[in-house]
Design a protein around this motif. Structure first.
Motif, PDB file in Angstrom:
ATOM      1  N   LEU A 108       0.699  -1.049   0.088  1.00  0.00           N
ATOM      2  CA  LEU A 108      -0.048   0.058  -0.076  1.00  0.00           C
ATOM      3  C   LEU A 108       0.901   1.120   0.067  1.00  0.00           C
ATOM      4  O   LEU A 108       1.701   1.394   0.752  1.00  0.00           O
ATOM      5  CB  LEU A 108      -0.844  -0.036   1.308  1.00  0.00           C
ATOM      6  CG  LEU A 108      -1.876   1.155   1.474  1.00  0.00           C
ATOM      7  CD1 LEU A 108      -2.950   1.022   0.096  1.00  0.00           C
ATOM      8  CD2 LEU A 108      -2.671   1.084   2.796  1.00  0.00           C
ATOM      9  N   CYS A 109       0.608   2.334  -0.887  1.00  0.00           N
ATOM     10  CA  CYS A 109       1.526   3.207  -0.968  1.00  0.00           C
ATOM     11  C   CYS A 109       0.674   4.470  -1.534  1.00  0.00           C
ATOM     12  O   CYS A 109      -0.294   4.090  -2.175  1.00  0.00           O
ATOM     13  CB  CYS A 109       2.598   3.212  -1.778  1.00  0.00           C
ATOM     14  SG  CYS A 109       2.438   2.879  -3.621  1.00  0.00           S
ATOM     15  N   PHE A 110       1.050   5.601  -1.200  1.00  0.00           N
ATOM     16  CA  PHE A 110       0.307   6.870  -1.753  1.00  0.00           C
ATOM     17  C   PHE A 110       1.248   7.571  -2.306  1.00  0.00           C
ATOM     18  O   PHE A 110       2.406   8.300  -1.667  1.00  0.00           O
ATOM     19  CB  PHE A 110      -0.176   7.575  -0.269  1.00  0.00           C
ATOM     20  CG  PHE A 110      -1.289   6.816   0.540  1.00  0.00           C
ATOM     21  CD1 PHE A 110      -0.923   5.926   1.464  1.00  0.00           C
ATOM     22  CD2 PHE A 110      -2.540   6.865  -0.052  1.00  0.00           C
ATOM     23  CE1 PHE A 110      -1.945   5.346   2.248  1.00  0.00           C
ATOM     24  CE2 PHE A 110      -3.503   5.973   0.852  1.00  0.00           C
ATOM     25  CZ  PHE A 110      -3.053   5.314   1.677  1.00  0.00           C
ATOM     26  N   CYS A 111       1.262   7.835  -3.690  1.00  0.00           N
ATOM     27  CA  CYS A 111       2.079   8.561  -4.521  1.00  0.00           C
ATOM     28  C   CYS A 111       2.057  10.223  -4.296  1.00  0.00           C
ATOM     29  O   CYS A 111       2.895  10.973  -4.580  1.00  0.00           O
ATOM     30  CB  CYS A 111       1.923   8.285  -5.774  1.00  0.00           C
ATOM     31  SG  CYS A 111       2.065   6.335  -6.047  1.00  0.00           S
ATOM     32  N   GLU A 112       0.847  10.425  -3.966  1.00  0.00           N
ATOM     33  CA  GLU A 112       0.719  11.988  -3.959  1.00  0.00           C
ATOM     34  C   GLU A 112      -0.439  12.440  -2.930  1.00  0.00           C
ATOM     35  O   GLU A 112      -1.521  11.658  -2.752  1.00  0.00           O
ATOM     36  CB  GLU A 112       0.167  12.651  -5.348  1.00  0.00           C
ATOM     37  CG  GLU A 112       0.197  14.095  -5.681  1.00  0.00           C
ATOM     38  CD  GLU A 112      -0.044  14.259  -6.960  1.00  0.00           C
ATOM     39  OE1 GLU A 112      -0.928  15.284  -6.997  1.00  0.00           O
ATOM     40  OE2 GLU A 112       0.224  13.723  -7.956  1.00  0.00           O
ATOM     41  N   ILE A 113      -0.474  13.508  -2.129  1.00  0.00           N
ATOM     42  CA  ILE A 113      -1.223  13.912  -1.223  1.00  0.00           C
ATOM     43  C   ILE A 113      -1.700  15.233  -1.638  1.00  0.00           C
ATOM     44  O   ILE A 113      -0.723  16.092  -1.594  1.00  0.00           O
ATOM     45  CB  ILE A 113      -1.078  13.699   0.263  1.00  0.00           C
ATOM     46  CG1 ILE A 113      -0.865  12.178   0.879  1.00  0.00           C
ATOM     47  CG2 ILE A 113      -1.948  14.497   1.249  1.00  0.00           C
ATOM     48  CD1 ILE A 113      -0.106  12.116   2.157  1.00  0.00           C
ATOM     49  N   VAL A 114      -2.914  15.663  -1.821  1.00  0.00           N
ATOM     50  CA  VAL A 114      -3.051  17.054  -2.282  1.00  0.00           C
ATOM     51  C   VAL A 114      -4.017  17.681  -1.217  1.00  0.00           C
ATOM     52  O   VAL A 114      -4.868  17.056  -0.737  1.00  0.00           O
ATOM     53  CB  VAL A 114      -3.996  17.119  -3.584  1.00  0.00           C
ATOM     54  CG1 VAL A 114      -4.442  18.176  -4.131  1.00  0.00           C
ATOM     55  CG2 VAL A 114      -3.312  16.143  -4.601  1.00  0.00           C
ATOM     56  N   GLY A 115      -3.476  18.703  -0.885  1.00  0.00           N
ATOM     57  CA  GLY A 115      -3.941  19.740   0.316  1.00  0.00           C
ATOM     58  C   GLY A 115      -3.155  20.771   0.686  1.00  0.00           C
ATOM     59  O   GLY A 115      -2.198  20.554   0.783  1.00  0.00           O
ATOM     60  N   TYR A 116      -3.719  21.521   1.551  1.00  0.00           N
ATOM     61  CA  TYR A 116      -2.921  22.622   2.095  1.00  0.00           C
ATOM     62  C   TYR A 116      -2.150  22.050   3.226  1.00  0.00           C
ATOM     63  O   TYR A 116      -2.764  21.233   4.204  1.00  0.00           O
ATOM     64  CB  TYR A 116      -4.005  23.648   2.487  1.00  0.00           C
ATOM     65  CG  TYR A 116      -3.060  24.909   3.190  1.00  0.00           C
ATOM     66  CD1 TYR A 116      -2.353  25.765   2.333  1.00  0.00           C
ATOM     67  CD2 TYR A 116      -3.120  25.027   4.611  1.00  0.00           C
ATOM     68  CE1 TYR A 116      -1.615  26.894   3.040  1.00  0.00           C
ATOM     69  CE2 TYR A 116      -2.335  25.908   5.372  1.00  0.00           C
ATOM     70  CZ  TYR A 116      -1.571  27.061   4.248  1.00  0.00           C
ATOM     71  OH  TYR A 116      -1.099  27.839   4.997  1.00  0.00           O
ATOM     72  N   GLY A 117      -0.824  22.499   3.460  1.00  0.00           N
ATOM     73  CA  GLY A 117      -0.125  21.837   4.470  1.00  0.00           C
ATOM     74  C   GLY A 117       0.582  20.505   4.219  1.00  0.00           C
ATOM     75  O   GLY A 117       1.075  19.958   5.174  1.00  0.00           O
ATOM     76  N   PHE A 118       0.269  19.798   3.094  1.00  0.00           N
ATOM     77  CA  PHE A 118       0.879  18.364   2.987  1.00  0.00           C
ATOM     78  C   PHE A 118       2.030  18.445   2.116  1.00  0.00           C
ATOM     79  O   PHE A 118       1.991  19.202   1.194  1.00  0.00           O
ATOM     80  CB  PHE A 118      -0.196  17.378   2.521  1.00  0.00           C
ATOM     81  CG  PHE A 118      -1.327  17.252   3.533  1.00  0.00           C
ATOM     82  CD1 PHE A 118      -1.285  16.133   4.458  1.00  0.00           C
ATOM     83  CD2 PHE A 118      -2.522  17.625   3.274  1.00  0.00           C
ATOM     84  CE1 PHE A 118      -2.200  15.892   5.289  1.00  0.00           C
ATOM     85  CE2 PHE A 118      -3.394  17.598   4.079  1.00  0.00           C
ATOM     86  CZ  PHE A 118      -3.571  16.519   5.130  1.00  0.00           C
ATOM     87  N   LYS A 119       2.973  17.721   2.267  1.00  0.00           N
ATOM     88  CA  LYS A 119       4.087  17.704   1.641  1.00  0.00           C
ATOM     89  C   LYS A 119       4.246  16.049   0.762  1.00  0.00           C
ATOM     90  O   LYS A 119       3.935  15.217   1.671  1.00  0.00           O
ATOM     91  CB  LYS A 119       5.377  17.909   2.127  1.00  0.00           C
ATOM     92  CG  LYS A 119       5.428  19.403   2.512  1.00  0.00           C
ATOM     93  CD  LYS A 119       6.634  19.485   3.424  1.00  0.00           C
ATOM     94  CE  LYS A 119       7.970  19.379   2.568  1.00  0.00           C
ATOM     95  NZ  LYS A 119       9.221  19.809   3.422  1.00  0.00           N
ATOM     96  N   ASN A 120       4.427  16.147  -0.376  1.00  0.00           N
ATOM     97  CA  ASN A 120       4.813  14.718  -0.884  1.00  0.00           C
ATOM     98  C   ASN A 120       6.529  14.559  -0.972  1.00  0.00           C
ATOM     99  O   ASN A 120       6.925  15.214  -1.640  1.00  0.00           O
ATOM    100  CB  ASN A 120       4.214  14.518  -2.395  1.00  0.00           C
ATOM    101  CG  ASN A 120       4.646  13.388  -3.018  1.00  0.00           C
ATOM    102  OD1 ASN A 120       4.823  12.575  -2.351  1.00  0.00           O
ATOM    103  ND2 ASN A 120       4.259  13.082  -4.210  1.00  0.00           N
ATOM    104  N   THR A 121       6.831  13.825  -0.097  1.00  0.00           N
ATOM    105  CA  THR A 121       8.208  13.345  -0.065  1.00  0.00           C
ATOM    106  C   THR A 121       8.637  11.977  -0.473  1.00  0.00           C
ATOM    107  O   THR A 121       8.347  11.000   0.247  1.00  0.00           O
ATOM    108  CB  THR A 121       8.876  13.547   1.193  1.00  0.00           C
ATOM    109  OG1 THR A 121       8.125  13.037   2.160  1.00  0.00           O
ATOM    110  CG2 THR A 121       9.007  15.150   1.777  1.00  0.00           C
ATOM    111  N   PRO A 122       8.796  11.996  -1.795  1.00  0.00           N
ATOM    112  CA  PRO A 122       9.454  10.659  -2.121  1.00  0.00           C
ATOM    113  C   PRO A 122      10.462   9.767  -1.280  1.00  0.00           C
ATOM    114  O   PRO A 122      11.369  10.477  -1.242  1.00  0.00           O
ATOM    115  CB  PRO A 122       9.721  10.734  -3.849  1.00  0.00           C
ATOM    116  CG  PRO A 122       9.752  12.172  -4.065  1.00  0.00           C
ATOM    117  CD  PRO A 122       9.394  12.833  -2.817  1.00  0.00           C
TER     118      PRO A 122
END
Length: 83
Positions: free
Chosen positions: A68-82
């Motif tokens: 289970l993985c999340f490639c992208e989180i969209v929204g204010y205050g979230f960061k996507n760090t690969p």
């Protein structure tokens, strides 16, 4: 599973049950692959619904086995760090 689904869609010979068969060749191949590779625990987590194809069930098994993985989180205050 995706290859079997594409085969069934591409060729009626493989995707449609023929001569009184219960399953198409693509669905029969998926059913056999599922029965040979799924553990009892995996089978208990993947009940087959009445109108679900064997190709769909095999695809669900393959998805269950993926981490289970999340490639992208969209929204204010979230960061996507690969990783």
């Amino acid at each position: 599973a995706d290859g079997l689904a594409q085969l069934g869609r591409t060729s009626a010979r493989f995707g449609i049950p023929r001569f009184g068969q219960e399953r198409s060749l693509a669905n029969e191949a998926a059913r056999q692959r599922f029965r040979q590779s799924a553990t009892d625990e995996e089978r208990s987590r993947l009940p087959k619904y009445g109108d679900e194809s064997d190709v769909g069930l095999l695809r669900a098994l393959e998805q269950l086995r993926q981490p289970l993985c999340f490639c992208e989180i969209v929204g204010y205050g979230f960061k996507n760090t690969p990783r």
